[in-house]
Design a protein around this motif. Structure first.
Motif, PDB file in Angstrom:
ATOM      1  N   LEU A  41       0.843  -1.196   0.000  1.00  0.00           N
ATOM      2  CA  LEU A  41       0.000   0.000   0.000  1.00  0.00           C
ATOM      3  C   LEU A  41       0.875   1.242   0.000  1.00  0.00           C
ATOM      4  O   LEU A  41       2.010   1.214   0.482  1.00  0.00           O
ATOM      5  N   GLN A  43       0.766   5.459   1.010  1.00  0.00           N
ATOM      6  CA  GLN A  43       0.038   6.517   1.703  1.00  0.00           C
ATOM      7  C   GLN A  43       0.741   7.851   1.497  1.00  0.00           C
ATOM      8  O   GLN A  43       1.894   8.034   1.923  1.00  0.00           O
ATOM      9  N   GLN A  47      -3.452  11.598   3.508  1.00  0.00           N
ATOM     10  CA  GLN A  47      -4.388  10.776   2.739  1.00  0.00           C
ATOM     11  C   GLN A  47      -4.485   9.381   3.342  1.00  0.00           C
ATOM     12  O   GLN A  47      -3.567   8.931   4.032  1.00  0.00           O
ATOM     13  N   PRO A  48      -5.583   8.661   3.069  1.00  0.00           N
ATOM     14  CA  PRO A  48      -5.635   7.263   3.481  1.00  0.00           C
ATOM     15  C   PRO A  48      -4.729   6.427   2.587  1.00  0.00           C
ATOM     16  O   PRO A  48      -4.370   6.856   1.476  1.00  0.00           O
ATOM     17  N   PRO A  49      -4.345   5.256   3.047  1.00  0.00           N
ATOM     18  CA  PRO A  49      -3.564   4.361   2.183  1.00  0.00           C
ATOM     19  C   PRO A  49      -4.374   3.947   0.964  1.00  0.00           C
ATOM     20  O   PRO A  49      -5.608   3.969   0.976  1.00  0.00           O
ATOM     21  N   LEU A  51      -4.315   0.769  -2.169  1.00  0.00           N
ATOM     22  CA  LEU A  51      -3.728  -0.509  -2.552  1.00  0.00           C
ATOM     23  C   LEU A  51      -2.972  -0.387  -3.873  1.00  0.00           C
ATOM     24  O   LEU A  51      -3.486   0.162  -4.847  1.00  0.00           O
TER      25      LEU A  51
END
Lengths: 112, 117
Positions: A41, A43, A47-49, A51
């Protein structure tokens, strides 16, 4: 619990040059069903991670082909063939072969 | 497109409770397992809990067992996390995450939880 150890913890790379991150597992991530559930992942700050790679080497939808994953059992690698400015941030490996699911400690990628 | 929107975070005192929610849209919610993953300030990612698509199984991180409860309502496409007896070390951003079949393929923006006296 399975421990994932990433190296290096930080990396500074020139734009257009390759980068690689290693992820070592304390136990084999080969599931009894024959699959290996190791993901990568990314990030970005604030921000959110998201995939990038699943099942060791499968690129997720929309992920540029400069990202690739390889490895087996306990040793895995994420490779970026030509680093771009938008690739900065923290990269995590993650295993879902055995509960509890665990993450590596993260590798910070910066541009020189 | 897949959207996961968390809510319910806030500032609470140690020992108190909080309930997080996640509203899902853009996919058939009832077909997917769902997770909560947290990230303490300046730290890495930590898996918290999972619930299977049909609610048949739930699993938790050892440190939250007996205090946190994950649940879902497939008719409303919502995922919840009931958190009781909160501790300072539970302070984190909590993410709602879709399970794409043993990989975490979609993440919400997260909701922050701060446990402080």
């Amino acid at each position: 619990d399975i421990v994932l150890t990433q190296t290096p913890l930080s990396s500074r790379v020139t734009l257009g040059q390759p980068a690689s991150i290693s992820c070592r597992s304390s136990r084999s991530l080969l599931h009894s069903n024959g699959d290996t559930y190791l993901s990568w992942l990314h990030q970005r700050p604030g921000q959110p991670p998201r995939l990038l790679i699943y099942m060791v080497s499968h690129r997720f939808s929309g992920v540029p082909d400069r990202f690739s994953g390889s490895g087996a059992e306990t040793e895995f690698t994420l490779t970026i063939s030509r680093v771009q400015a938008e690739d900065v941030g923290v990269y995590y490996c993650m295993q879902a072969t055995r509960s509890p699911y665990t993450f590596g400690q993260g590798t910070t990628l910066e541009i020189k | 497109q897949v959207q996961l929107v968390e809510s319910g975070g806030g500032v609470v005192q140690p020992g108190r409770s909080l309930r997080l929610s996640c509203e899902a849209s853009g996919f058939n919610f009832s077909h997917y397992g769902m997770h909560w993953v947290r990230q303490a300030p300046g730290k890495g990612l930590e898996w918290v809990a999972v619930i299977w698509y049909d609610r048949s199984n739930k699993y938790y991180l050892d440190s939250v067992k007996g205090r946190f409860t994950i649940s879902r309502d497939n008719s409303k496409s919502t995922l919840d996390l009931e958190m009781k007896d909160l501790r300072v070390e539970d302070t984190a951003v909590y993410y709602c995450v879709r399970d794409g079949a043993w990989w975490f393929d979609h993440w919400g923006q997260g909701t922050p939880v701060s446990v402080s006296s």
